[in-house]
Design a protein around this motif. Structure first.
Motif, PDB file in Angstrom:
ATOM      1  N   ARG A  89      10.685   3.176  -4.118  1.00 17.09           N
ATOM      2  CA  ARG A  89       9.681   3.076  -3.054  1.00 17.09           C
ATOM      3  C   ARG A  89       9.501   1.616  -2.659  1.00 17.09           C
ATOM      4  O   ARG A  89       9.030   0.795  -3.449  1.00 17.09           O
ATOM      5  CB  ARG A  89       8.357   3.670  -3.539  1.00 17.09           C
ATOM      6  CG  ARG A  89       7.444   4.106  -2.393  1.00 17.09           C
ATOM      7  CD  ARG A  89       6.374   5.058  -2.878  1.00 17.09           C
ATOM      8  NE  ARG A  89       5.631   5.610  -1.755  1.00 17.09           N
ATOM      9  CZ  ARG A  89       4.341   5.358  -1.516  1.00 17.09           C
ATOM     10  NH1 ARG A  89       3.656   4.571  -2.335  1.00 17.09           N
ATOM     11  NH2 ARG A  89       3.746   5.902  -0.470  1.00 17.09           N
ATOM     12  N   THR A  91       8.317  -1.187   0.595  1.00 15.30           N
ATOM     13  CA  THR A  91       7.692  -1.401   1.892  1.00 15.30           C
ATOM     14  C   THR A  91       8.762  -1.871   2.876  1.00 15.30           C
ATOM     15  O   THR A  91       9.876  -2.245   2.483  1.00 15.30           O
ATOM     16  CB  THR A  91       6.591  -2.464   1.817  1.00 15.30           C
ATOM     17  OG1 THR A  91       7.183  -3.738   1.495  1.00 15.30           O
ATOM     18  CG2 THR A  91       5.543  -2.098   0.781  1.00 15.30           C
ATOM     19  N   ARG A  93       8.750  -4.607   4.589  1.00 14.22           N
ATOM     20  CA  ARG A  93       9.044  -6.021   4.345  1.00 14.22           C
ATOM     21  C   ARG A  93       9.965  -6.195   3.131  1.00 14.22           C
ATOM     22  O   ARG A  93      10.890  -7.011   3.158  1.00 14.22           O
ATOM     23  CB  ARG A  93       7.747  -6.811   4.137  1.00 14.22           C
ATOM     24  CG  ARG A  93       7.990  -8.308   4.017  1.00 14.22           C
ATOM     25  CD  ARG A  93       6.723  -9.119   3.848  1.00 14.22           C
ATOM     26  NE  ARG A  93       7.064 -10.533   3.844  1.00 14.22           N
ATOM     27  CZ  ARG A  93       7.175 -11.283   4.941  1.00 14.22           C
ATOM     28  NH1 ARG A  93       6.966 -10.755   6.138  1.00 14.22           N
ATOM     29  NH2 ARG A  93       7.512 -12.556   4.847  1.00 14.22           N
ATOM     30  N   GLU A  94       9.708  -5.444   2.071  1.00 16.34           N
ATOM     31  CA  GLU A  94      10.571  -5.528   0.890  1.00 16.34           C
ATOM     32  C   GLU A  94      11.999  -5.101   1.231  1.00 16.34           C
ATOM     33  O   GLU A  94      12.961  -5.722   0.770  1.00 16.34           O
ATOM     34  CB  GLU A  94      10.008  -4.653  -0.226  1.00 16.34           C
ATOM     35  CG  GLU A  94       8.738  -5.213  -0.858  1.00 16.34           C
ATOM     36  CD  GLU A  94       8.059  -4.225  -1.786  1.00 16.34           C
ATOM     37  OE1 GLU A  94       7.264  -4.664  -2.636  1.00 16.34           O
ATOM     38  OE2 GLU A  94       8.318  -3.001  -1.649  1.00 16.34           O
ATOM     39  N   GLN A 129       4.841  -3.595   8.606  1.00 16.53           N
ATOM     40  CA  GLN A 129       5.659  -4.279   7.597  1.00 16.53           C
ATOM     41  C   GLN A 129       5.216  -3.994   6.166  1.00 16.53           C
ATOM     42  O   GLN A 129       6.020  -4.081   5.231  1.00 16.53           O
ATOM     43  CB  GLN A 129       5.669  -5.788   7.839  1.00 16.53           C
ATOM     44  CG  GLN A 129       4.325  -6.461   7.702  1.00 16.53           C
ATOM     45  CD  GLN A 129       4.421  -7.966   7.883  1.00 16.53           C
ATOM     46  OE1 GLN A 129       5.205  -8.631   7.203  1.00 16.53           O
ATOM     47  NE2 GLN A 129       3.654  -8.506   8.823  1.00 16.53           N
ATOM     48  N   ASN A 130       3.953  -3.629   5.964  1.00 17.68           N
ATOM     49  CA  ASN A 130       3.467  -3.357   4.614  1.00 17.68           C
ATOM     50  C   ASN A 130       3.382  -1.866   4.296  1.00 17.68           C
ATOM     51  O   ASN A 130       2.898  -1.477   3.226  1.00 17.68           O
ATOM     52  CB  ASN A 130       2.099  -4.014   4.409  1.00 17.68           C
ATOM     53  CG  ASN A 130       2.188  -5.535   4.467  1.00 17.68           C
ATOM     54  OD1 ASN A 130       3.086  -6.133   3.864  1.00 17.68           O
ATOM     55  ND2 ASN A 130       1.284  -6.160   5.209  1.00 17.68           N
ATOM     56  N   LYS A 131       3.861  -1.040   5.211  1.00 11.83           N
ATOM     57  CA  LYS A 131       3.914   0.391   4.946  1.00 11.83           C
ATOM     58  C   LYS A 131       5.168   0.719   4.145  1.00 11.83           C
ATOM     59  O   LYS A 131       6.183   0.022   4.235  1.00 11.83           O
ATOM     60  CB  LYS A 131       3.925   1.183   6.258  1.00 11.83           C
ATOM     61  CG  LYS A 131       2.584   1.213   6.969  1.00 11.83           C
ATOM     62  CD  LYS A 131       2.610   2.211   8.116  1.00 11.83           C
ATOM     63  CE  LYS A 131       1.236   2.354   8.755  1.00 11.83           C
ATOM     64  NZ  LYS A 131       1.246   3.377   9.835  1.00 11.83           N
ATOM     65  N   TYR A 132       5.100   1.802   3.387  1.00 16.00           N
ATOM     66  CA  TYR A 132       6.265   2.242   2.633  1.00 16.00           C
ATOM     67  C   TYR A 132       7.206   3.031   3.529  1.00 16.00           C
ATOM     68  O   TYR A 132       6.772   3.694   4.482  1.00 16.00           O
ATOM     69  CB  TYR A 132       5.832   3.087   1.439  1.00 16.00           C
ATOM     70  CG  TYR A 132       5.184   2.278   0.341  1.00 16.00           C
ATOM     71  CD1 TYR A 132       5.964   1.598  -0.595  1.00 16.00           C
ATOM     72  CD2 TYR A 132       3.797   2.176   0.254  1.00 16.00           C
ATOM     73  CE1 TYR A 132       5.375   0.835  -1.602  1.00 16.00           C
ATOM     74  CE2 TYR A 132       3.204   1.419  -0.750  1.00 16.00           C
ATOM     75  CZ  TYR A 132       3.997   0.751  -1.662  1.00 16.00           C
ATOM     76  OH  TYR A 132       3.412  -0.011  -2.645  1.00 16.00           O
TER      77      TYR A 132
END
Length: 251
Positions: A89, A91, A93-94, A129-132
């Motif tokens: 899982r 995000t 951004r990740e 960007q911070n959503k999975y």
């Protein structure tokens, strides 16, 4: 420039790609079209060293692809494959940050974060960007994968069927950004694509395969012709001009 010369790939006794030659130029979008089973993805895989070639050569900036160090190649060529199955899982951004791995080996610097921010802004992903990834639509996830490719910051970008299972809105958004990558960022973008009208509207060059062979290539005007397409797809086509673009209708 990437130059493919006489590429051949066989599986058993069958030639999936046979004696295929092409060139991918910086600053241009090249679309690879053709029926199912024509060898489009295999050609792209050989050109990116994801699949071994049985014959022929691939030169990237005048250097045979077999001679490239893997890390160095990843700084020149980015590939987005058809299937992008992520079991962990992450995000958005990740996910995009993985594009910096050839440079940082996972230890992101301020410069890496700057490039990641630019990729996020380029594809208008700031709000998510911070959503999975599993919270997003298919189109949003595909944009995140393309942003990862942008963050890799290579001269050459290969996209294998990036429009699969996308609605018209996200397909248009992706193809517009594909064109921006080539024309504004001067990258050579190569797209395997089934939609002939998207290929016609957003490409500078089209390569057509049939039964593993390159049967047509050139600018849009020379390939998007009814007789050429009919010989490739074995079905009637009608070509119309609209706002300076060639469009295909089927009957």
């Amino acid at each position: 420039m990437i130059k493919l010369k006489s590429l051949t790939k066989r599986f058993g006794q069958s030639a999936v790609v046979e004696d295929a030659s092409a060139e991918f130029e910086k600053g241009k979008v090249t679309s690879i079209i053709g029926p199912n089973g024509a060898g489009k993805s295999t050609l792209l895989s050989m050109a990116s060293r994801l699949v071994s070639k049985d014959a022929g050569t691939v030169h990237i900036d005048c250097r045979e692809i077999a001679d490239w160090d893997t890390k160095d190649l990843a700084r020149h060529l980015a590939v987005l494959r058809q299937a992008n199955s992520i079991t962990m899982r992450f995000t958005v951004r990740e996910m995009i940050s993985f594009g910096r791995f050839p440079y940082s080996q996972g230890n992101l610097t301020d410069d890496d974060h700057l490039v990641i921010n630019q990729a996020i802004e380029y594809l208008d992903l700031t709000e998510i960007q911070n959503k999975y990834l599993d919270e997003l639509s298919g189109g949003q996830r595909q944009l995140a994968f393309i942003a990862m490719v942008i963050a890799q910051d290579t001269d050459y970008v290969f996209l294998d069927e990036p429009l699969n299972n996308l609605d018209i809105k996200h397909s248009l958004q992706i193809m517009r950004n594909v064109r921006r990558l080539a024309h504004e960022m001067h990258k050579a973008v190569v797209v395997v694509i089934h939609d002939i009208n998207f290929a016609s509207c957003y490409s500078d060059k089209i390569i057509a395969l049939k039964k593993g062979k390159v049967v047509a290539q050139g600018d849009v005007e020379s390939v998007i012709q009814s007789d050429v397409l009919e010989s490739i797809y074995e079905t009637p086509f009608n070509i119309i001009e609209r706002d300076g673009k060639r469009m295909c209708t089927y009957y």
